[in-house]
Design a protein around this motif. Sequence first.
Motif, mmCIF file in Angstrom:
data_model
loop_
_atom_site.group_PDB
_atom_site.id
_atom_site.type_symbol
_atom_site.label_atom_id
_atom_site.label_comp_id
_atom_site.label_asym_id
_atom_site.label_seq_id
_atom_site.Cartn_x
_atom_site.Cartn_y
_atom_site.Cartn_z
ATOM 1 N N ILE A 170 -102.635 28.778 -66.402
ATOM 2 C CA ILE A 170 -102.812 30.225 -66.628
ATOM 3 C C ILE A 170 -102.035 31.042 -65.592
ATOM 4 N N PRO A 171 -102.320 30.893 -64.295
ATOM 5 C CA PRO A 171 -101.540 31.682 -63.336
ATOM 6 C C PRO A 171 -100.063 31.307 -63.307
ATOM 7 N N MET A 172 -99.736 30.038 -63.598
ATOM 8 C CA MET A 172 -98.318 29.654 -63.561
ATOM 9 C C MET A 172 -97.516 30.404 -64.620
ATOM 10 N N ASN A 173 -98.108 30.599 -65.784
ATOM 11 C CA ASN A 173 -97.340 31.167 -66.893
ATOM 12 C C ASN A 173 -97.714 32.619 -67.202
ATOM 13 N N ILE A 174 -98.621 33.204 -66.406
ATOM 14 C CA ILE A 174 -99.215 34.465 -66.849
ATOM 15 C C ILE A 174 -98.202 35.615 -66.862
ATOM 16 N N HIS A 175 -97.241 35.613 -65.926
ATOM 17 C CA HIS A 175 -96.304 36.739 -65.879
ATOM 18 C C HIS A 175 -95.558 36.883 -67.197
ATOM 19 N N PHE A 176 -95.018 35.753 -67.663
ATOM 20 C CA PHE A 176 -94.249 35.803 -68.904
ATOM 21 C C PHE A 176 -95.160 36.107 -70.090
ATOM 22 N N ALA A 177 -96.378 35.549 -70.063
ATOM 23 C CA ALA A 177 -97.304 35.760 -71.178
ATOM 24 C C ALA A 177 -97.650 37.240 -71.314
ATOM 25 N N VAL A 178 -97.932 37.884 -70.169
ATOM 26 C CA VAL A 178 -98.306 39.301 -70.209
ATOM 27 C C VAL A 178 -97.131 40.135 -70.683
ATOM 28 N N THR A 179 -95.923 39.835 -70.172
ATOM 29 C CA THR A 179 -94.750 40.604 -70.569
ATOM 30 C C THR A 179 -94.508 40.502 -72.068
ATOM 31 N N SER A 180 -94.573 39.288 -72.602
ATOM 32 C CA SER A 180 -94.289 39.174 -74.036
ATOM 33 C C SER A 180 -95.421 39.763 -74.874
ATOM 34 N N ALA A 181 -96.660 39.756 -74.347
ATOM 35 C CA ALA A 181 -97.758 40.380 -75.082
ATOM 36 C C ALA A 181 -97.544 41.892 -75.146
ATOM 37 N N GLN A 182 -97.044 42.459 -74.018
ATOM 38 C CA GLN A 182 -96.802 43.911 -74.011
ATOM 39 C C GLN A 182 -95.703 44.272 -74.998
ATOM 40 N N ARG A 183 -94.649 43.424 -75.052
ATOM 41 C CA ARG A 183 -93.571 43.670 -76.008
ATOM 42 C C ARG A 183 -94.107 43.649 -77.425
ATOM 43 N N ALA A 184 -95.096 42.774 -77.662
ATOM 44 C CA ALA A 184 -95.657 42.670 -79.007
ATOM 45 C C ALA A 184 -96.639 43.794 -79.290
ATOM 46 N N GLY A 185 -96.887 44.674 -78.286
ATOM 47 C CA GLY A 185 -97.715 45.849 -78.536
ATOM 48 C C GLY A 185 -99.142 45.733 -78.056
ATOM 49 N N ALA A 186 -99.455 44.716 -77.247
ATOM 50 C CA ALA A 186 -100.828 44.568 -76.775
ATOM 51 C C ALA A 186 -101.061 45.412 -75.527
ATOM 52 N N GLU A 187 -102.335 45.703 -75.267
ATOM 53 C CA GLU A 187 -102.729 46.454 -74.071
ATOM 54 C C GLU A 187 -102.747 45.500 -72.885
ATOM 55 N N VAL A 188 -101.986 45.778 -71.824
ATOM 56 C CA VAL A 188 -102.068 44.944 -70.637
ATOM 57 C C VAL A 188 -102.257 45.827 -69.418
ATOM 58 N N THR A 189 -102.852 45.270 -68.380
ATOM 59 C CA THR A 189 -102.991 45.989 -67.110
ATOM 60 C C THR A 189 -102.302 45.192 -66.021
ATOM 61 N N PRO A 190 -101.550 45.764 -65.110
ATOM 62 C CA PRO A 190 -101.065 47.142 -65.162
ATOM 63 C C PRO A 190 -99.904 47.304 -66.150
ATOM 64 N N GLU A 191 -99.612 48.566 -66.472
ATOM 65 C CA GLU A 191 -98.637 48.856 -67.517
ATOM 66 C C GLU A 191 -97.204 48.506 -67.108
ATOM 67 N N SER A 192 -96.816 48.883 -65.854
ATOM 68 C CA SER A 192 -95.394 48.797 -65.509
ATOM 69 C C SER A 192 -95.007 47.377 -65.113
ATOM 70 N N GLY A 193 -93.817 46.970 -65.578
ATOM 71 C CA GLY A 193 -93.345 45.621 -65.304
ATOM 72 C C GLY A 193 -93.082 45.382 -63.833
ATOM 73 N N ALA A 194 -92.574 46.428 -63.138
ATOM 74 C CA ALA A 194 -92.259 46.289 -61.720
ATOM 75 C C ALA A 194 -93.521 46.009 -60.915
ATOM 76 N N GLU A 195 -94.597 46.699 -61.287
ATOM 77 C CA GLU A 195 -95.861 46.516 -60.581
ATOM 78 C C GLU A 195 -96.367 45.086 -60.769
ATOM 79 N N ARG A 196 -96.182 44.576 -62.011
ATOM 80 C CA ARG A 196 -96.667 43.228 -62.296
ATOM 81 C C ARG A 196 -95.896 42.189 -61.509
ATOM 82 N N ARG A 197 -94.588 42.433 -61.371
ATOM 83 C CA ARG A 197 -93.770 41.451 -60.645
ATOM 84 C C ARG A 197 -94.247 41.295 -59.210
#
Lengths: 281, 305
Positions: free
Chosen positions: B23-50
């Motif tokens: 989960i933590p190993m792959n979560i960055h990519f998972a969240v990014t692609s979920a956001q692209r698909a239109g899902a609600e993620v926290t936090p919103e900005s990609g830079a913050e997530r990185r």
Amino acid sequence: MILIIAALALWAIMWTVNVRLANGESAGTSTVRLLVPLLFGLTLLAMWELVVRGLELPIVILPAPSVIAERVAGSGPTLWVDFKQTFLKGALGGYAIGCTAAFLTAILVDRWDFLRRGLLPVGSFVAALPIVGTAPILVMWYGFDWHSKAAVVVLMVFFPMLVNIVAGLQDTTQMQRDLMKTYAASYWQGLFKLRLPAAMPFIFNGLKISSTLAMIGAIVAEFFGSPIVGMGFRISTSVGQLALDMVWAEIVVAALAGSAFYGVVALIERRLTFWHPSQRR
Amino acid sequence: MRTILPVAVVVAAIVAFWYLAAIPMNIHFAVTSAQRAGAEVTPESGAERRNMGAIALAARNPAQWTDSWTQAKPRLPVPHQVVAELWRTTALQHPASKQSLVYHGWVTLSATVVGFAIGTGLGILLAIGIVHSRAMDMSVMPWAIASQTIPILAIAPMIIVVLNSIGVQGLIPKAIISAYLSFFPVVVGMVKGLRSPDAMQFDLLKTYNASRSETFWKLRLPASAPYLFASLKVGIAASLVGAIVGELPTGASRGLGARLLTGSYYGQTVQIWSALFATAILAAALVAIVAGIERATLKRMGLAT
């Protein structure tokens, strides 16, 4: 042609001398014990030199020992940088982390019999697997620098160490443990005063096996990607440039470092487990 | 039964930990692609997530956990992906196809077995020489022991390239590396085994007026069997490692080592892990075969029950 004949003659002379020495009356003395293998090694080196010169083998197939020695002497700084990167950082760093982790895990495992019975077969199974294969994955996770090499070494030494330490902690008799109990020794007193000392021969066996594994892991992991220093890096690029004298120079360094590492561990073992039958002289 | 349950529990714990760690190993990519698909993620900005730690990000996006187990190129593939890939590349492919792990496994296995046979044969011969000649014992044995402390695998690339330059390719260079790696364990174990009969037994044969060769065939060789098999088990595992490492330096396209290498070039993590599991299965099978022969032989000789 003359050089080849000289090599064969040298072999014949050396062998007669060694047979004489080995079957002579002074065969048991420590001088002869040292002299015979030394003579054998030196003769092999001399024959190597003579045969390479006699057949005029090109350097891309087999460099002569003199050429390799020249290369070792001539590129000291490069070899030292590589040695620092691969041995001091990658191999030793990983070795320290892996052995400590295995030690702590073993103490933990040893407290619960259930865990021991479950983990020991799994551990000895994993210890027989080709763990070097995890190198590409770890290089991907931890980057090209020495951290990924240390991680490979950690994985390689962890399981042999774990199996050895757990086996060692079992190596006390019921009588000895009962004696500790009559002294009202706590678990930790029993561990430090009886079971850890009794486990020492096993622990050192694991440490010696791991010292070789650590060198192998650190060098092979560099074949999957490394910064532009390191023994594995130098070997794979020099092979690509057909600079075989450099490859051999690195191998000499690796061999010396590997034997020295093993020797140091064996020396500490002799100091700490002097009471064990295998160390008596 | 006493060991099966604990082993099963430990293996289950490892698998569970593996899924959790993915989960933590792959979560960055998972969240990014979920956001692209239109899902609600926290936090919103990609830079913050990185800039966020993987565990913190995973804790704030529990909805994306299952996504981290189904990616095509995850940083850490989960067990069912690896098993699916293993199944796809073994059972569903023609064994002679380059996509098939059976094919690559066979390439590696043949080099391993040839090398193991050469290494074991030479090792036994040298051990016989060492036991019978005092001069050989004193000259060679220290070097045989010392050579075990040397990282022999470091010369693998050189052997491959040098043999390549004189026109030898394919199976033989890998087999030589395998032979080299299995050679020394066999020598050391076999010398120990051939010397294992005690003085009483040697004395007995002397009273029978047995010749050297009779002593060898009737006493030394049978007595060495347990030692030989112990080193064979070490040797076959070492041979496999040798064959795999022998496939790395020349960019070989066939064999399990080549699968590891191409997988790491193209970031095909699932391929790397499946090749890794294939080597593990192969190693376990080879050791199990040797152990089986050992049990049968020792039982027949009356050395084991």
